[in-house]
Design a protein around this motif. Sequence first.
Motif, mmCIF file in Angstrom:
data_model
loop_
_atom_site.group_PDB
_atom_site.id
_atom_site.type_symbol
_atom_site.label_atom_id
_atom_site.label_comp_id
_atom_site.label_asym_id
_atom_site.label_seq_id
_atom_site.Cartn_x
_atom_site.Cartn_y
_atom_site.Cartn_z
ATOM 1 N N VAL A 117 0.859 -1.201 0.000
ATOM 2 C CA VAL A 117 0.000 0.000 0.000
ATOM 3 C C VAL A 117 0.890 1.244 0.000
ATOM 4 C CG1 VAL A 117 -1.701 1.333 1.317
ATOM 5 C CG2 VAL A 117 -1.879 -1.182 1.226
ATOM 6 N N LEU A 118 1.895 1.223 0.858
ATOM 7 C CA LEU A 118 2.783 2.392 0.957
ATOM 8 C C LEU A 118 3.527 2.636 -0.350
ATOM 9 C CD1 LEU A 118 4.219 1.861 4.554
ATOM 10 C CD2 LEU A 118 2.426 3.436 3.832
ATOM 11 N N LEU A 119 4.034 1.543 -0.938
ATOM 12 C CA LEU A 119 4.744 1.691 -2.220
ATOM 13 C C LEU A 119 3.829 2.318 -3.256
ATOM 14 C CD1 LEU A 119 6.625 -1.713 -2.552
ATOM 15 C CD2 LEU A 119 7.675 0.567 -2.391
ATOM 16 N N ASN A 120 2.580 1.849 -3.249
ATOM 17 C CA ASN A 120 1.621 2.354 -4.215
ATOM 18 C C ASN A 120 1.281 3.832 -3.987
ATOM 19 O OD1 ASN A 120 -1.513 2.467 -5.231
ATOM 20 N ND2 ASN A 120 -0.127 1.196 -6.462
ATOM 21 N N LEU A 121 1.455 4.282 -2.745
ATOM 22 C CA LEU A 121 1.222 5.709 -2.466
ATOM 23 C C LEU A 121 2.462 6.542 -2.779
ATOM 24 C CD1 LEU A 121 -0.737 5.494 0.922
ATOM 25 C CD2 LEU A 121 -1.659 5.856 -1.374
ATOM 26 N N GLY A 122 3.479 5.872 -3.306
ATOM 27 C CA GLY A 122 4.677 6.612 -3.720
ATOM 28 C C GLY A 122 5.758 6.712 -2.662
ATOM 29 N N VAL A 123 5.600 5.965 -1.567
ATOM 30 C CA VAL A 123 6.643 6.016 -0.526
ATOM 31 C C VAL A 123 7.869 5.254 -1.024
ATOM 32 C CG1 VAL A 123 7.266 5.365 1.834
ATOM 33 C CG2 VAL A 123 4.935 6.161 1.329
ATOM 34 N N LYS A 124 9.016 5.916 -0.949
ATOM 35 C CA LYS A 124 10.253 5.304 -1.454
ATOM 36 C C LYS A 124 11.259 5.142 -0.319
ATOM 37 C CE LYS A 124 10.912 8.426 -4.679
ATOM 38 N NZ LYS A 124 9.700 9.215 -4.461
ATOM 39 N N LYS A 125 12.266 4.345 -0.592
ATOM 40 C CA LYS A 125 13.366 4.172 0.361
ATOM 41 C C LYS A 125 13.894 5.549 0.795
ATOM 42 C CE LYS A 125 17.813 1.861 0.500
ATOM 43 N NZ LYS A 125 18.828 1.117 -0.199
ATOM 44 N N GLY A 126 14.068 5.731 2.101
ATOM 45 C CA GLY A 126 14.589 7.010 2.599
ATOM 46 C C GLY A 126 13.523 8.066 2.873
ATOM 47 N N ASP A 127 12.260 7.813 2.445
ATOM 48 C CA ASP A 127 11.176 8.760 2.760
ATOM 49 C C ASP A 127 10.722 8.543 4.202
ATOM 50 O OD1 ASP A 127 11.173 9.639 0.189
ATOM 51 O OD2 ASP A 127 9.325 8.610 -0.431
ATOM 52 N N THR A 128 10.218 9.602 4.826
ATOM 53 C CA THR A 128 9.656 9.419 6.167
ATOM 54 C C THR A 128 8.139 9.243 6.072
ATOM 55 O OG1 THR A 128 9.172 11.733 6.610
ATOM 56 C CG2 THR A 128 11.415 10.981 7.118
ATOM 57 N N VAL A 129 7.599 8.424 6.954
ATOM 58 C CA VAL A 129 6.145 8.242 7.042
ATOM 59 C C VAL A 129 5.748 8.570 8.478
ATOM 60 C CG1 VAL A 129 4.256 6.573 6.879
ATOM 61 C CG2 VAL A 129 6.196 6.420 5.290
ATOM 62 N N ALA A 130 4.752 9.445 8.638
ATOM 63 C CA ALA A 130 4.323 9.828 9.990
ATOM 64 C C ALA A 130 3.292 8.828 10.501
ATOM 65 C CB ALA A 130 3.737 11.233 9.975
ATOM 66 N N VAL A 131 3.441 8.434 11.756
ATOM 67 C CA VAL A 131 2.557 7.435 12.352
ATOM 68 C C VAL A 131 1.914 8.047 13.586
ATOM 69 C CG1 VAL A 131 2.481 5.140 13.415
ATOM 70 C CG2 VAL A 131 4.074 5.583 11.516
ATOM 71 N N TYR A 132 0.583 8.088 13.592
ATOM 72 C CA TYR A 132 -0.152 8.651 14.729
ATOM 73 C C TYR A 132 -1.197 7.622 15.120
ATOM 74 C CZ TYR A 132 -2.437 12.421 17.405
ATOM 75 O OH TYR A 132 -2.962 13.216 18.405
ATOM 76 N N LEU A 133 -0.748 6.620 15.874
ATOM 77 C CA LEU A 133 -1.586 5.455 16.142
ATOM 78 C C LEU A 133 -1.627 5.133 17.625
ATOM 79 C CD1 LEU A 133 -0.433 2.948 13.347
ATOM 80 C CD2 LEU A 133 -2.707 3.965 13.553
ATOM 81 N N PRO A 134 -2.759 4.597 18.080
ATOM 82 C CA PRO A 134 -2.816 4.103 19.455
ATOM 83 C C PRO A 134 -2.110 2.754 19.563
ATOM 84 C CG PRO A 134 -4.892 3.685 18.351
ATOM 85 C CD PRO A 134 -4.033 4.420 17.370
ATOM 86 N N MET A 135 -2.137 2.153 20.734
ATOM 87 C CA MET A 135 -1.457 0.877 20.958
ATOM 88 C C MET A 135 -2.315 -0.282 20.471
ATOM 89 S SD MET A 135 1.541 1.118 22.178
ATOM 90 C CE MET A 135 1.880 -0.382 23.085
ATOM 91 N N ILE A 136 -2.261 -0.504 19.181
ATOM 92 C CA ILE A 136 -2.978 -1.618 18.563
ATOM 93 C C ILE A 136 -1.955 -2.396 17.722
ATOM 94 C CG2 ILE A 136 -5.264 -0.530 18.570
ATOM 95 C CD1 ILE A 136 -4.755 0.396 15.696
ATOM 96 N N PRO A 137 -2.241 -3.661 17.415
ATOM 97 C CA PRO A 137 -1.256 -4.444 16.658
ATOM 98 C C PRO A 137 -0.870 -3.785 15.337
ATOM 99 C CG PRO A 137 -3.110 -5.817 17.319
ATOM 100 C CD PRO A 137 -3.444 -4.438 17.752
ATOM 101 N N GLU A 138 -1.822 -3.049 14.762
ATOM 102 C CA GLU A 138 -1.531 -2.398 13.483
ATOM 103 C C GLU A 138 -0.422 -1.358 13.615
ATOM 104 O OE1 GLU A 138 -4.512 -3.133 14.670
ATOM 105 O OE2 GLU A 138 -4.952 -4.741 13.231
ATOM 106 N N ALA A 139 -0.153 -0.910 14.837
ATOM 107 C CA ALA A 139 0.993 0.003 15.013
ATOM 108 C C ALA A 139 2.280 -0.759 14.689
ATOM 109 C CB ALA A 139 1.027 0.546 16.444
ATOM 110 N N ILE A 140 2.365 -2.005 15.144
ATOM 111 C CA ILE A 140 3.554 -2.810 14.815
ATOM 112 C C ILE A 140 3.567 -3.153 13.328
ATOM 113 C CG2 ILE A 140 4.748 -5.005 15.214
ATOM 114 C CD1 ILE A 140 4.071 -4.885 18.084
ATOM 115 N N VAL A 141 2.407 -3.536 12.806
ATOM 116 C CA VAL A 141 2.331 -3.849 11.365
ATOM 117 C C VAL A 141 2.819 -2.635 10.569
ATOM 118 C CG1 VAL A 141 0.783 -4.428 9.440
ATOM 119 C CG2 VAL A 141 0.404 -5.461 11.704
#
Length: 670
Positions: free
Chosen positions: A143-167
Motif C-alpha cells: 500500500v505504501l509503495l503504491n502511495l509513492g513512498v520510497k526508500k529514505g522517505d519518512t512516514v508519519a505514524v499517529y496510532l494508538p497501541m494496537i497491533p496495526e501500530a507494529i504492522v
Amino acid sequence: MPEKHLENEHLMREKALQPPAGFLERHPSKPYLSSLDEYKKMYEESIRDPGSFFGGMAEEHLSWFKPFTVPKVPNAPLLKDNNGEPSAWFVDGELNACYNCVDRWAIKNPEKPAIIYEADEPDQGKIITYGELLKQVCKASQVLLNLGVKKGDTVAVYLPMIPEAIVTLMAIIRIGAIHSVVFAGFSSGSLRDRINDANSKVVITTDESKRGGKIIETKKIVDDALLACPQVTNVLVYKRTGNSHIPWTEGRDLWWHEAVNKYPSYYPATPVSAEDTLFLLYTSGSTGKPKGIQHSTAGYLLGALLTTKYVFDVHPEDILFTAGDVGWITGHSYVVYGPLLNGATTVVFEGTPAYPNYSRYWEIVDKYKVSQFYVAPTALRLLKRAGESYIEPYSLQSLRVLGSVGEPIAKDVWEWYNAHIGRGNAHICDTYWQTESGSHLITPLAGVTPTKPGSASLPFFGIDPAIIDPVSGKELEGNEVEGVLAIRSSWPSMARTIWRDYSRFLDTYLRPYHGYYFSGDGAARDKDGFYWILGRVDDVVNVSGHRLSTAEIEAALIEHSMVAESAVVGFPDELTGSAVAAFVSLKSRSIEDPSAIKKELVLTVRKEIGPFAAPKLILLVNDLPKTRSGKIMRRILRKILSGEEDQLGDTSTLSNPQVVSHLIEVVKAK
Ligand code: 6R9
C-alpha cells in the motif's frame, strides 16, 4: 587524601541484594549469563575491543543480506577520536530490519504468537502469529509503495497501541522507508510541526482511538494538523471504532482494510545499508524546538536485541509486557523491536492501568503468563496508592523480571514492586537510558547483577560511563564521585544525529564535554562502582516519565493573547515524579477573574502540546527574575517554589532584585 563529599551520599548506603533465588526456580531453562564475573569479563572485552565484541554479536544475532567487513566496525569507538564525524557501525553491511524482526521467525515457526493484543476493553483482544504478521506487513508495505513512498522517505505514524501500530512500523521499514511515530497524546499543533519537520508525505492513523473507556478523535486531530502540511498527499486510516462521523477528504484519505486487500500476502524486504536511517523519534530538549532523534538500522537493532536478551533475559518462549506507548522510545525498543528481534512474544496493551480498575496489569500478567513486565515508576506509584487488594487475587507466578524505566525509582516504590508484584522472586531491573541511546545504558542484568534499590547499577556492554565535574569540565576518576553523566565511546545504538541538524546534535551531546557524549543527567558512582541517576541537569522536566521541555511549554503559553512572558519549572510531585509550574506575567495587570485565566492557560498548553504537558500550578506574577542580559533565572523560581527562599544564593546579578519578595508572596498565597 581529603574526605570526599557526596551530596547524595544518603542514597548510597544501600547494600547490594543478590538476584532472588525464585528467579531461577521460575526460569524455563537457564539465564544467558551464569555469574557477575561472566558479565564483567564480557563487559571488559566490549570496552577493550568493541569492534570484535559487537562484530561477533552482530554476525551471530542479525541476518545480513550482505555481510559487513569486521575491521570496519566501528570506525571510531572513542568519541574523542571522532573528529566530529558521526559514529558508524557495520558500515558496508546490508540488511533489512523487518526481515530480522518478522521473516526469520515466520519461516522458522509461523504459528508462534508474535503479538498478544489486549484491547482497552478486557475481552476484546487477539493473538497474531509471526506467519500472520508477515502477511499483514507485506500487504501494508505494498500500500505504501503504491502511495509513492520510497526508500529514505519518512512516514508519519499517529496510532494508538494496537497491533496495526507494529504492522505499520514493520511495513515502513520493509521497504527501506523511515518511520516517525508521534505519540497519539500529542495535539494537532505538535503533530503538524513533527510532520513538517520530517517532511512526511503519508500519515497513518485510526478513525478514533479508545483508552481507559474514553474515545479520542484521532482522525480529527490529524485533519486539524494537516491544514498546515501541504506536502502530505495521503492519509491511511485503520478503522478502530467504526463510528461513522469522522472527517474524510476524498482522494487523500484511504481506509486501511480496503487498501491492504488489493495486494498479495508476500512482498520481499528491501536491503538497506547498515547506517541507513531506521526511524526518527522526536523528543524534548533544553530549547523549545523538538529534536528529531535519528537512529540507524543495524546499530539500533543490535542494541535493542542485545539489551532485551541480556538485561531482561528474554528467551524465545518468553512473553514480554512493556506497558509503555509506541509513541515513546520505550515502546519502540521494548514493545516492538527487542521482543520481535528475539523471536519472543510481545504484549500490546491499548488501555491504562486503572481501567476498568487497578487490577488491569495483574490480570493481564496472569492471563497470558507474562514473564517480563516493564513499566515507569509513575504507574507503580499510582498502583501502590490504590492498595494491595487489587493485587492479592492474582498469582503473578510467571513473572521473572520486573523492569522500571523513565525516571528514578524511589526506594519505597522499588521495595513495594519487589514485595508485592515480584513477591521476592523476580529480579528488579531499574533501566537507565534515553531516546538518544536507543537501548539500555546502565541497568542490572536479570539473574546476574546484584541490585540496590534506587540504583541503575552497572553499565551495559559497550557503555563506558564517566562522571564529570560540571564546573571544571574534568572527569572525576575513581569511586564515590558525583557530577554529570557522560559516555566516553560510541555504542551501536547511539543516535546518529538530529534530523537535518547535525550541528545541533554536536552542540547538545558532543560539544559540552569534548570527547564525551553528554547525557543531560546528573549521576553519582558509589563505593562499589554502582551508578545512581540523580535527574536532569538541563531544562527538561520529567512528568510521569514523559520528557518535557520547559521552553516548549513556555512557547505554548505565549500563544495565549494575554500572556506577556512565562517561565516554567518542575517541582516534586508524589504521583508524577515532577509536575510543571508556570510563572506567568500578563500583559494587563487588572484581571477580573484570575482563576478563569489560569484555566485558559492550562487549556492552551493542552491544545498546543497535549494533555500530558498541562501545568499543575499556574502562578500569575508581575515580573520574572532576570539577569541584566535578560535571561530568566529559573533556579530562583525553583527555590522559592520549594520553600527554600533562604537558599537563593547570589541575587545581586538580577536586574530586578525587588521581584524576589513579590514571588515569595505569590507562592505563599497559592
Ligand atoms: C527511556 C526514556 C530519558 C531521560 C533520562 C533520564 C530519565 C530514564 C531512568 C531515568 C533515572 C532511570 N530516565 N530512565 N532516570 N532512572 N532508570 O525514558 O527515554 O523519554 O528520552 O527520557 O529519562 O533523565 O535522560 P526518554
